[in-house]
Design a protein around this motif. Structure first.
Motif, PDB file in Angstrom:
ATOM      1  N   GLN A  29       0.875  -1.311   0.145  1.00  0.00           N
ATOM      2  CA  GLN A  29       0.060  -0.055  -0.040  1.00  0.00           C
ATOM      3  C   GLN A  29       0.884   1.065   0.066  1.00  0.00           C
ATOM      4  O   GLN A  29       0.463   2.293  -0.593  1.00  0.00           O
ATOM      5  N   ASP A  30       1.982   1.252   0.592  1.00  0.00           N
ATOM      6  CA  ASP A  30       2.853   2.311   0.677  1.00  0.00           C
ATOM      7  C   ASP A  30       3.314   2.735  -0.771  1.00  0.00           C
ATOM      8  O   ASP A  30       3.245   4.068  -1.070  1.00  0.00           O
ATOM      9  N   ILE A  31       3.566   1.927  -1.616  1.00  0.00           N
ATOM     10  CA  ILE A  31       4.035   2.110  -3.031  1.00  0.00           C
ATOM     11  C   ILE A  31       2.833   2.696  -3.514  1.00  0.00           C
ATOM     12  O   ILE A  31       3.063   3.549  -4.612  1.00  0.00           O
ATOM     13  N   VAL A 104      10.189   3.082  -9.275  1.00  0.00           N
ATOM     14  CA  VAL A 104       9.166   3.064  -8.229  1.00  0.00           C
ATOM     15  C   VAL A 104       7.944   3.246  -9.071  1.00  0.00           C
ATOM     16  O   VAL A 104       6.659   2.659  -8.633  1.00  0.00           O
ATOM     17  N   ARG A 105       7.591   4.037 -10.096  1.00  0.00           N
ATOM     18  CA  ARG A 105       6.545   4.321 -10.951  1.00  0.00           C
ATOM     19  C   ARG A 105       5.855   2.959 -11.540  1.00  0.00           C
ATOM     20  O   ARG A 105       4.926   2.791 -11.657  1.00  0.00           O
ATOM     21  N   ALA A 106       7.081   2.503 -11.969  1.00  0.00           N
ATOM     22  CA  ALA A 106       6.748   1.015 -12.909  1.00  0.00           C
ATOM     23  C   ALA A 106       6.210   0.190 -11.994  1.00  0.00           C
ATOM     24  O   ALA A 106       5.295  -0.655 -12.069  1.00  0.00           O
ATOM     25  N   LEU A 107       6.950  -0.122 -10.511  1.00  0.00           N
ATOM     26  CA  LEU A 107       6.626  -0.903  -9.706  1.00  0.00           C
ATOM     27  C   LEU A 107       5.215  -0.749  -9.012  1.00  0.00           C
ATOM     28  O   LEU A 107       4.567  -1.717  -8.816  1.00  0.00           O
ATOM     29  N   HIS A 111       2.076  -3.270  -8.758  1.00  0.00           N
ATOM     30  CA  HIS A 111       1.134  -3.475  -7.488  1.00  0.00           C
ATOM     31  C   HIS A 111      -0.266  -3.248  -7.927  1.00  0.00           C
ATOM     32  O   HIS A 111      -1.105  -3.920  -7.108  1.00  0.00           O
ATOM     33  N   ALA A 112      -0.705  -2.265  -8.554  1.00  0.00           N
ATOM     34  CA  ALA A 112      -2.041  -1.844  -8.844  1.00  0.00           C
ATOM     35  C   ALA A 112      -2.698  -3.146  -9.686  1.00  0.00           C
ATOM     36  O   ALA A 112      -3.915  -3.459  -9.451  1.00  0.00           O
ATOM     37  N   LEU A 113      -1.940  -3.515 -10.548  1.00  0.00           N
ATOM     38  CA  LEU A 113      -2.298  -4.664 -11.403  1.00  0.00           C
ATOM     39  C   LEU A 113      -2.622  -5.807 -10.649  1.00  0.00           C
ATOM     40  O   LEU A 113      -3.615  -6.576 -10.777  1.00  0.00           O
ATOM     41  N   SER A 114      -1.631  -6.243  -9.694  1.00  0.00           N
ATOM     42  CA  SER A 114      -1.672  -7.231  -8.861  1.00  0.00           C
ATOM     43  C   SER A 114      -2.518  -7.139  -7.753  1.00  0.00           C
ATOM     44  O   SER A 114      -3.526  -8.114  -7.408  1.00  0.00           O
ATOM     45  N   PRO A 176      -6.422   3.814 -24.174  1.00  0.00           N
ATOM     46  CA  PRO A 176      -5.649   2.995 -24.656  1.00  0.00           C
ATOM     47  C   PRO A 176      -4.329   2.453 -23.705  1.00  0.00           C
ATOM     48  O   PRO A 176      -4.468   2.908 -22.528  1.00  0.00           O
ATOM     49  N   VAL A 177      -3.793   1.282 -24.077  1.00  0.00           N
ATOM     50  CA  VAL A 177      -2.767   0.713 -23.044  1.00  0.00           C
ATOM     51  C   VAL A 177      -1.622   1.794 -22.604  1.00  0.00           C
ATOM     52  O   VAL A 177      -1.125   1.682 -21.507  1.00  0.00           O
ATOM     53  N   GLN A 178      -1.338   2.583 -23.509  1.00  0.00           N
ATOM     54  CA  GLN A 178      -0.303   3.638 -23.036  1.00  0.00           C
ATOM     55  C   GLN A 178      -0.863   4.727 -22.328  1.00  0.00           C
ATOM     56  O   GLN A 178       0.098   5.509 -21.518  1.00  0.00           O
ATOM     57  N   GLY A 179      -2.027   4.609 -22.138  1.00  0.00           N
ATOM     58  CA  GLY A 179      -2.513   5.735 -20.984  1.00  0.00           C
ATOM     59  C   GLY A 179      -2.957   4.952 -19.657  1.00  0.00           C
ATOM     60  O   GLY A 179      -3.282   5.659 -18.603  1.00  0.00           O
ATOM     61  N   ILE A 180      -2.647   3.913 -19.500  1.00  0.00           N
ATOM     62  CA  ILE A 180      -2.757   3.030 -18.083  1.00  0.00           C
ATOM     63  C   ILE A 180      -2.203   3.955 -17.102  1.00  0.00           C
ATOM     64  O   ILE A 180      -1.102   4.034 -17.083  1.00  0.00           O
ATOM     65  N   ASN A 181      -2.899   3.954 -15.833  1.00  0.00           N
ATOM     66  CA  ASN A 181      -2.080   4.595 -14.966  1.00  0.00           C
ATOM     67  C   ASN A 181      -2.898   4.186 -13.569  1.00  0.00           C
ATOM     68  O   ASN A 181      -3.938   3.544 -13.472  1.00  0.00           O
ATOM     69  N   VAL A 182      -2.121   4.351 -12.689  1.00  0.00           N
ATOM     70  CA  VAL A 182      -2.562   3.493 -11.000  1.00  0.00           C
ATOM     71  C   VAL A 182      -3.793   4.469 -10.561  1.00  0.00           C
ATOM     72  O   VAL A 182      -4.685   3.640  -9.961  1.00  0.00           O
ATOM     73  N   VAL A 183      -3.787   5.733 -10.689  1.00  0.00           N
ATOM     74  CA  VAL A 183      -4.996   6.392  -9.991  1.00  0.00           C
ATOM     75  C   VAL A 183      -6.299   5.897 -10.691  1.00  0.00           C
ATOM     76  O   VAL A 183      -7.401   5.545 -10.100  1.00  0.00           O
ATOM     77  N   ASP A 184      -6.542   5.724 -12.019  1.00  0.00           N
ATOM     78  CA  ASP A 184      -7.413   5.263 -12.914  1.00  0.00           C
ATOM     79  C   ASP A 184      -7.706   3.713 -12.545  1.00  0.00           C
ATOM     80  O   ASP A 184      -9.121   3.415 -12.484  1.00  0.00           O
TER      81      ASP A 184
END
Length: 206
Positions: A29-31, A104-107, A111-114, A176-184
């Motif tokens: 959760q911290d990441i 860290v952003r990639a990680l 973690h969001a996908l997991s 699109p896949v290039q726009g995927i992000n943690v917040v959304d």
């Protein structure tokens, strides 16, 4: 991890095997918190600004004698305590963005996908496309699939009819896949990935 693939009609379309190093991590959760804060601060415009004492268009002439007035000794009317004077300690135009290492952003995305996979809120579809941009028809399909609150990620190119039909449905986002992000990912209940998006994500983290 093996997951069943479905279609927009609710039919089975085989299965896929998800990579554990992308969809099987122990969620931290911290990441995720660091990444959400990074995105939200970066999105802030930072254009708030007030007029300070040096910005106010008033005379700098001393308007009252130093002694003998019976009141306080003032210099000019630009002081914050006067009506029309400059604001004291007000906000200034600035960037709120903070730094976060690329790794860290990639990680955080992993973690969001997991997190979605672990919660059973990850759905894999064969493809998302419609013959005509009809919102009512697409809403009916989403109702059968129980996609009331979902983020749908397609490949590098979105199907135009599908994107037009889905954009008027509340709590449904299509990217699109290039726009995927943690917040959304975290703000929607379900994460729907097409097979093209899944392949692109796994290639991205290979």
């Amino acid at each position: 991890m093996e997951l069943q693939v479905t279609t927009l009609d609710g039919q089975s379309a085989g299965s896929v095997t998800l990579k554990d190093d992308v969809f099987g991590l122990e969620v931290r959760q911290d990441i995720l918190h660091r990444m959400v804060r990074y995105q939200q601060l970066k999105a802030m415009s930072g254009t708030h600004q007030v007029k300070h004492r040096s910005d106010v268009a008033l005379t700098g002439r001393k308007f009252v004698k130093q002694k003998g007035s019976g009141g306080a000794r003032h210099g000019d009317r630009k002081a914050p305590q006067f009506r029309g004077g400059g604001r004291a300690f007000g906000p200034e135009t600035r960037s709120h963005a903070i730094d976060l290492p690329k790794k860290v952003r990639a990680l955080a995305l992993k973690h969001a996908l997991s997190a979605k996979a672990k919660a059973g809120e990850l759905v894999i579809v064969d493809t998302v496309s419609t013959a005509a941009p009809k919102t009512a028809a697409l809403r009916g399909q989403f109702g059968k699939l129980e996609w009331a609150n979902a983020l749908i990620i397609d490949g590098a190119e979105l199907d135009t009819n599908f994107a037009l039909a889905a954009r008027n449905i509340p709590q449904i986002d299509v990217l699109p896949v290039q726009g995927i992000n943690v917040v959304d990912i975290l703000r929607r209940q379900k994460l729907v990935l097409t097979k093209a998006a899944l392949e692109a994500l796994e290639a991205r983290f290979a």
